[in-house]
Design a protein around this motif. Sequence first.
Motif, PDB file in Angstrom:
ATOM      1  N   PRO A   1       0.502  -0.888   0.221  1.00 25.47           N
ATOM      2  CA  PRO A   1      -0.038  -0.401   0.646  1.00 25.47           C
ATOM      3  C   PRO A   1       0.740   1.201  -0.162  1.00 25.47           C
ATOM      4  N   ALA A   2       0.309   2.519  -0.380  1.00 27.61           N
ATOM      5  CA  ALA A   2       1.217   3.912  -0.850  1.00 27.61           C
ATOM      6  C   ALA A   2       1.197   3.492   0.824  1.00 27.61           C
ATOM      7  N   ASP A   3       2.004   4.894   0.973  1.00 25.06           N
ATOM      8  CA  ASP A   3       2.464   5.633   2.594  1.00 25.06           C
ATOM      9  C   ASP A   3       1.728   6.405   2.990  1.00 25.06           C
ATOM     10  N   ASP A   4       0.381   6.232   2.985  1.00 23.23           N
ATOM     11  CA  ASP A   4      -0.102   7.680   3.115  1.00 23.23           C
ATOM     12  C   ASP A   4      -1.322   6.931   3.160  1.00 23.23           C
ATOM     13  N   ASP A   5      -1.796   5.539   3.205  1.00 23.54           N
ATOM     14  CA  ASP A   5      -3.005   4.944   3.414  1.00 23.54           C
ATOM     15  C   ASP A   5      -2.195   3.894   4.563  1.00 23.54           C
ATOM     16  N   HIS A   6      -1.642   4.390   5.520  1.00 24.73           N
ATOM     17  CA  HIS A   6      -1.542   3.851   6.788  1.00 24.73           C
ATOM     18  C   HIS A   6      -2.506   4.488   8.121  1.00 24.73           C
ATOM     19  N   LYS A   7      -3.246   3.629   8.424  1.00 27.82           N
ATOM     20  CA  LYS A   7      -3.923   3.860   9.499  1.00 27.82           C
ATOM     21  C   LYS A   7      -3.620   4.149  11.395  1.00 27.82           C
ATOM     22  N   VAL A   8      -2.437   4.369  11.571  1.00 30.42           N
ATOM     23  CA  VAL A   8      -1.987   4.441  12.405  1.00 30.42           C
ATOM     24  C   VAL A   8      -2.735   6.224  13.348  1.00 30.42           C
ATOM     25  N   VAL A   9      -2.881   6.082  14.506  1.00 26.47           N
ATOM     26  CA  VAL A   9      -3.344   7.459  14.762  1.00 26.47           C
ATOM     27  C   VAL A   9      -2.357   7.639  15.996  1.00 26.47           C
ATOM     28  N   CYS A  10      -1.368   9.754  16.191  1.00 25.81           N
ATOM     29  CA  CYS A  10      -0.723   8.841  17.313  1.00 25.81           C
ATOM     30  C   CYS A  10      -1.729  10.269  18.395  1.00 25.81           C
TER      31      CYS A  10
ATOM     32  N   LYS B   1       2.622  14.938  16.131  1.00 29.40           N
ATOM     33  CA  LYS B   1       1.590  14.787  16.725  1.00 29.40           C
ATOM     34  C   LYS B   1       0.518  15.619  15.625  1.00 29.40           C
ATOM     35  N   ASN B   2       0.921  15.356  14.327  1.00 33.77           N
ATOM     36  CA  ASN B   2      -0.532  15.952  13.416  1.00 33.77           C
ATOM     37  C   ASN B   2      -0.306  15.216  12.356  1.00 33.77           C
ATOM     38  N   GLN B   3      -0.169  13.731  12.518  1.00 34.24           N
ATOM     39  CA  GLN B   3      -0.520  12.547  11.919  1.00 34.24           C
ATOM     40  C   GLN B   3       0.175  12.954  10.497  1.00 34.24           C
TER      41      GLN B   3
END
Length: 73
Positions: free
Chosen positions: A2-11, A42-44
């Motif tokens: 997947p593309a790097d922008d498709d991650h679902k990790v939330v800080c 902090k801003n994802q």
Amino acid sequence: MPADDDHKVVCHLDRLLDERGMTLAALAETIGVTAVNLSVLKNQRARAVRFSTLTALCDALGCQPGDLFTVAR
């Protein structure tokens, strides 16, 4: 892959800072990284986090990595 922008990790750094009455600048100084780098986290917008930075964040905030990051479902 997947593309790097498709991650679902939330800080959750903003929440942890608020709960501890700490500013981003104070945390940055405490752990020895720039406020700009913490702001990116902090801003994802971060694409990676060094284990040494993660360890320093957890030590300074008195938390575990799972308190700092979650995976959105």
